[in-house]
Design an enzyme around this catalytic site. Structure first.
Site, PDB file in Angstrom:
ATOM      1  N   CYS A 109       0.832  -1.213   0.000  1.00  0.00           N
ATOM      2  CA  CYS A 109       0.000   0.000   0.000  1.00  0.00           C
ATOM      3  C   CYS A 109       0.869   1.267   0.000  1.00  0.00           C
ATOM      4  CB  CYS A 109      -0.905  -0.061   1.228  1.00  0.00           C
ATOM      5  SG  CYS A 109      -1.756   1.463   1.634  1.00  0.00           S
TER       6      CYS A 109
ATOM      7  N   CYS B 209       0.105   3.857   2.645  1.00  0.00           N
ATOM      8  CA  CYS B 209       0.523   3.392   3.977  1.00  0.00           C
ATOM      9  C   CYS B 209       1.977   3.782   4.231  1.00  0.00           C
ATOM     10  CB  CYS B 209       0.374   1.877   4.090  1.00  0.00           C
ATOM     11  SG  CYS B 209      -1.324   1.291   3.937  1.00  0.00           S
TER      12      CYS B 209
END
Length: 101
Positions: free
Chosen positions: A29, A32
């Protein structure tokens, strides 16, 4: 930062007397990875405990808290989720949205 797992979540988050900000994230991600240094700054500057749940390794925690998108940040107080932010934000916005300012 605290590495959170299914095994230690109850003790480290739900049983904590202090607020804990939980970052639900995954290796794949990009947002993230963008928010990770922001969380490190928040932890250092505000003295807030920050824990990270790798959702690929602990999908049951993701399901338990209804996490549908990553990153999802959940602020726990007295063992209860009280605020949630979905997606990466600049530090100033994140602090304001979580009511940490």
């Amino acid at each position: 930062m605290i590495t959170l797992t299914t095994e230690n979540f109850t003790e480290r988050v739900l049983g904590s007397e202090e607020p804990v900000l939980v970052d639900f994230w995954a290796e794949w991600c990009p947002p993230c990875r963008m928010v990770a240094p922001v969380l490190a700054e928040i932890e250092t500057e505000l003295g807030l405990a920050v824990g990270k749940v790798n959702t690929d390794e602990h999908p049951e925690l993701m399901a338990r808290y209804g996490v549908m998108s990553l990153p999802t940040l959940v602020l726990f107080e007295n063992g209860e989720p009280v605020k949630q932010v979905v997606g990466a934000r600049p530090k100033r916005m994140l602090v304001a949205e979580l009511g940490l300012a």
